[in-house]
Design a protein around this motif. Structure first.
Motif, PDB file in Angstrom:
ATOM      1  N   THR A 217       1.438  -0.993   0.096  1.00 49.67           N
ATOM      2  CA  THR A 217      -0.223   0.238  -0.059  1.00 49.67           C
ATOM      3  C   THR A 217       0.408   0.912   0.215  1.00 49.67           C
ATOM      4  O   THR A 217       0.754   2.474  -0.356  1.00 49.67           O
ATOM      5  N   GLU A 236     -15.567  -1.959   2.470  1.00 47.08           N
ATOM      6  CA  GLU A 236     -15.072  -1.300   1.442  1.00 47.08           C
ATOM      7  C   GLU A 236     -13.535  -1.730   0.750  1.00 47.08           C
ATOM      8  O   GLU A 236     -12.999  -1.320   0.051  1.00 47.08           O
ATOM      9  N   LYS A 237     -13.288  -2.869   1.994  1.00 48.05           N
ATOM     10  CA  LYS A 237     -11.341  -3.589   1.654  1.00 48.05           C
ATOM     11  C   LYS A 237     -10.755  -2.018   1.654  1.00 48.05           C
ATOM     12  O   LYS A 237     -10.255  -1.543   0.531  1.00 48.05           O
ATOM     13  N   SER A 238     -10.435  -1.311   2.140  1.00 40.54           N
ATOM     14  CA  SER A 238     -10.099  -0.375   2.077  1.00 40.54           C
ATOM     15  C   SER A 238      -9.481   0.204   3.359  1.00 40.54           C
ATOM     16  O   SER A 238      -9.610  -0.267   4.710  1.00 40.54           O
ATOM     17  N   SER A 240      -7.780   4.196   6.003  1.00 42.78           N
ATOM     18  CA  SER A 240      -7.870   5.061   6.210  1.00 42.78           C
ATOM     19  C   SER A 240      -6.713   5.869   6.664  1.00 42.78           C
ATOM     20  O   SER A 240      -5.958   5.111   8.444  1.00 42.78           O
ATOM     21  N   THR A 273      -7.614   7.535   1.628  1.00 42.13           N
ATOM     22  CA  THR A 273      -8.646   6.492   2.097  1.00 42.13           C
ATOM     23  C   THR A 273      -7.422   4.980   1.028  1.00 42.13           C
ATOM     24  O   THR A 273      -7.962   6.382  -0.330  1.00 42.13           O
ATOM     25  N   ILE A 274      -7.237   4.083   1.140  1.00 44.04           N
ATOM     26  CA  ILE A 274      -6.367   3.826   0.421  1.00 44.04           C
ATOM     27  C   ILE A 274      -6.870   2.136   0.110  1.00 44.04           C
ATOM     28  O   ILE A 274      -7.094   1.681   0.725  1.00 44.04           O
ATOM     29  N   PRO A 275      -7.747   1.638  -1.120  1.00 43.51           N
ATOM     30  CA  PRO A 275      -8.217   0.570  -1.572  1.00 43.51           C
ATOM     31  C   PRO A 275      -6.747  -0.408  -1.187  1.00 43.51           C
ATOM     32  O   PRO A 275      -5.524  -0.626  -1.152  1.00 43.51           O
ATOM     33  N   ILE A 276      -6.984  -1.678  -0.666  1.00 40.16           N
ATOM     34  CA  ILE A 276      -6.260  -2.784  -0.445  1.00 40.16           C
ATOM     35  C   ILE A 276      -6.185  -4.057  -1.246  1.00 40.16           C
ATOM     36  O   ILE A 276      -7.545  -4.109  -1.313  1.00 40.16           O
ATOM     37  N   ILE A 351      -2.634   8.154  -3.343  1.00 38.79           N
ATOM     38  CA  ILE A 351      -2.367   6.593  -2.458  1.00 38.79           C
ATOM     39  C   ILE A 351      -0.727   6.958  -1.918  1.00 38.79           C
ATOM     40  O   ILE A 351      -1.333   6.971  -0.587  1.00 38.79           O
TER      41      ILE A 351
END
Length: 386
Positions: A217, A236-238, A240, A273-276, A351
């Motif tokens: 990430t 949301e698979k993210s 913060s 906020t970063i998607p995982i 990101i």
């Protein structure tokens, strides 16, 4: 056109003139002038003339001492630097206050402490900067150009405050710069990344999971240390990012001590906020803890600080036979892999938490040898043996 507050103007003959009060006789100011071809030169000459006449020697008509009034209060560097910092403090983060205080105490105050601010010359500052580069630091081996640039930046800001806010005539140091040399930044090769990935998955702990999370990430070491399980959205698979952890120096009872501080990141862009990635998300699901627990410990009252996390990363790369690297290598590696996978730069920049895409391109994107080889191999298509 005259420069406001400086009594400097350009004459019709093309020369620049700077006027100053040479002395006061019976309360009446007696002016004198200096001349030069450029504004910069006349400003330096004017500063020199004011310094020479700071005490207004009585070599003219005898006058009473009370009639001799200096042009400016002659505050010294220590007084003005502390005044500058106190004015700035409400706008600064705690980490910046500590940094500025340390630079003042370690470098600037020992050099300029009791010197009147108007007496500090440009040549003196150049010599001071060169001395820091050659023999600065506790071991006398010289400071890094980046460190000296930071010290010089604080000095420039103090002089700017003295000039623009207090209306002192000070040395013009705007054109003093330290040449920077970009050190090669460490990026894990794909083979090294696979080795580290396999090792961390085979020895999966909270801290090893944290290394994997950073590797995929790009979050910083201070950000993962401050991360809590409530910052991860399983819907949301993210994740913060809104806090960071760092150890700061403090002065208590005259003694240097350190303390852990958890605060907001250094800029608004770092709050994100970063998607995982799916594979990492599946690993997180198996470790899920209560919301108030720290991500790296699974406990609410216990955390791992950045220095400890750095040591655990070093132990991990030694265990899988990877040559020396720092925890920040995970961030460099993440950015490089993203470029290789075809990420658009704007998405990657957000990101990583950068203010603009230029920072991302110039600082964190480093084409790997594998990618260079792939690109060079395409030239073979242009070369045909007949």
């Amino acid at each position: 056109m005259p420069r406001r507050g400086e009594n400097i103007h350009k004459r019709r003959d093309g020369r620049w003139e700077g006027r100053y009060i040479k002395c006061r006789i019976n309360g009446k100011a007696k002016y004198s002038s200096v001349f030069a071809k450029t504004y910069k030169e006349v400003k330096e000459k004017l500063a020199d003339a004011i310094r020479e006449n700071a005490n207004f020697p009585e070599n003219r008509t005898p006058v009473l001492q009370e009639n001799l009034k200096p042009l400016q209060e002659n505050k010294n560097f220590s007084e003005l630097s502390q005044e500058w910092l106190s004015v700035l403090k409400p706008q600064l983060k705690a980490s910046s206050i500590v940094k500025y205080t340390n630079v003042l105490n370690a470098y600037l105050l020992p050099e300029f402490h009791s010197r009147p601010i108007i007496e500090i010359s440009k040549d003196e500052i150049v010599r001071f900067s060169n001395s820091l580069l050659k023999s600065g630091g506790t071991k006398g081996e010289g400071l890094a150009p980046k460190t000296v640039t930071g010290i010089l930046s604080i000095l420039k800001n103090i002089l700017k405050y003295a000039s623009q806010v207090k209306h002192y005539t000070v040395a013009d140091v705007s054109d003093i710069f330290i040449r920077q040399y970009q050190k090669p930044l460490r990026v894990l090769s794909r083979l090294e990344q696979q080795k580290l990935n396999d090792y961390l998955c085979s020895e999966l702990t909270f801290s090893n999971l944290g290394i994997l999370l950073c590797l995929y990430t790009g979050i910083r070491i201070g950000e993962v240390c401050a991360l809590k399980w409530e910052d991860i959205s399983f819907d949301e698979k993210s994740l913060s990012v809104h806090q960071t952890m760092q150890r700061l120096q403090t002065l208590e009872d005259g003694e240097k001590k350190t303390t852990i501080l958890i605060t907001t990141p250094k800029s608004n862009c770092s709050i994100r906020t970063i998607p995982i990635p799916d594979n990492i998300f599946r690993l997180l699901s198996g470790f899920q803890c209560s919301k108030d627990a720290y991500f790296l410990t699974g406990a609410a009252q216990t955390f791992i600080e950045p220095r400890t996390m750095e040591n655990r990363f070093k132990a991990a790369i030694r265990a899988c036979g990877i040559t020396d690297a720092t925890f920040h290598t995970c961030r460099h590696t993440f950015a490089t892999r993203c470029i290789e996978c075809g990420f658009d730069i704007k998405s990657l920049s957000e990101i990583l938490g950068h203010a603009n895409v230029n920072i991302t391109m110039n600082r964190y994107v480093h084409p790997s040898m594998e990618l260079k080889q792939e690109n060079m191999s395409r030239l073979s298509e242009l070369f045909v043996v007949k």
